[in-house]
Motif scaffolding. Structure first.
Motif, PDB file in Angstrom:
ATOM      1  N   ASP A  18     -35.314  31.114 -19.261  1.00  0.00           N
ATOM      2  CA  ASP A  18     -35.034  30.202 -20.213  1.00  0.00           C
ATOM      3  C   ASP A  18     -33.943  30.851 -21.164  1.00  0.00           C
ATOM      4  O   ASP A  18     -33.076  29.733 -21.496  1.00  0.00           O
ATOM      5  N   VAL A  22     -30.415  28.221 -21.832  1.00  0.00           N
ATOM      6  CA  VAL A  22     -29.682  27.958 -22.991  1.00  0.00           C
ATOM      7  C   VAL A  22     -28.248  28.428 -22.897  1.00  0.00           C
ATOM      8  O   VAL A  22     -27.371  27.630 -23.190  1.00  0.00           O
ATOM      9  N   ALA A  80     -37.090  27.821 -26.897  1.00  0.00           N
ATOM     10  CA  ALA A  80     -37.032  27.800 -25.326  1.00  0.00           C
ATOM     11  C   ALA A  80     -38.272  28.750 -24.562  1.00  0.00           C
ATOM     12  O   ALA A  80     -38.130  29.898 -24.423  1.00  0.00           O
TER      13      ALA A  80
END
Length: 213
Positions: A18, A22, A80
């Motif tokens: 995650d 990002v 996230a």
């Protein structure tokens, strides 16, 4: 019974995919090549500002862009969770520790918002009596203040810190708290180079280690 404080990323959960997603969404807007998973893991551990600085340096983006890129990173990081996975056995181990009478806390360099989102996603939020994030205090790990704050919030009793990295080991050492090292996280150095009281790679072993200590 003991006060047991845990790190989050690389200890309870594997969040690197995650974090990488990002980071790569930010880099894509800058025309930068995406980070590999190995790069992402190497940059994790000292909070979002340090992560962004390392990401930026790896793609030759100047220091003058730090504040802007950090501001772009943070809101995307808040929720996230979809690529994050909890390590096998975490929930059972945490519940076993609570059933044995221990009280649990969290001390992470992940900001409070993203940390809480991960805990909610996996249904872990009610297992921790206190949570200290990377933006809870003026300092972050390896400064011992966040760990001391988490332990103070848990009351009295013997203390332990459970983490996976060099930052966690240094934090525990500076706080004078016994450290238990989870070996399947984001550690870069050899196990024997990090100060620790015990090591484990299987979460099912943790309640027994705590009892022995």
């Amino acid at each position: 019974m003991a006060r047991i404080v845990f790190d989050l990323d690389g200890t309870l959960v594997d969040s690197a995919p995650d974090i990488r997603a990002v980071a790569n969404s930010v880099l894509a807007e800058e025309g930068g090549a995406p980070l590999s998973l190995a790069e992402t893991v190497a940059f994790i551990g000292e909070g979002t500002s340090v992560f962004v600085a390392r990401m930026r340096a790896a793609r030759d983006i100047p220091d003058t862009e730090q504040k802007r890129l950090h501001a772009a990173f943070l809101p995307r990081y808040q929720g996230a969770v979809e690529l994050t996975e909890m390590y096998d056995g975490v929930t059972d181990a945490l519940r076993a520790l609570i059933d044995a009478g221990h009280v649990l806390g969290l001390c992470t360099n992940k900001p409070e918002g993203p940390a809480d989102a991960v805990l909610r996603h996996f249904g872990l939020e009610d297992l921790f009596a206190t949570r200290i994030g990377g933006d809870s205090l003026a300092t972050r790990k390896p400064d011992p203040a966040p760990l001391h704050a988490a332990l103070d919030a848990l009351g009295d009793g013997p203390s332990l810190y459970v983490g996976d990295s060099e930052t966690d080991a240094e934090t525990a050492a500076r706080a004078d708290v016994p450290f238990l090292l989870f070996t399947r996280g984001y550690r870069k150095a050899a196990v024997e180079t990090l100060p620790h009281r015990a090591v484990f790679e299987d979460w099912a072993a943790l309640p027994g280690l705590v009892a022995a200590l």
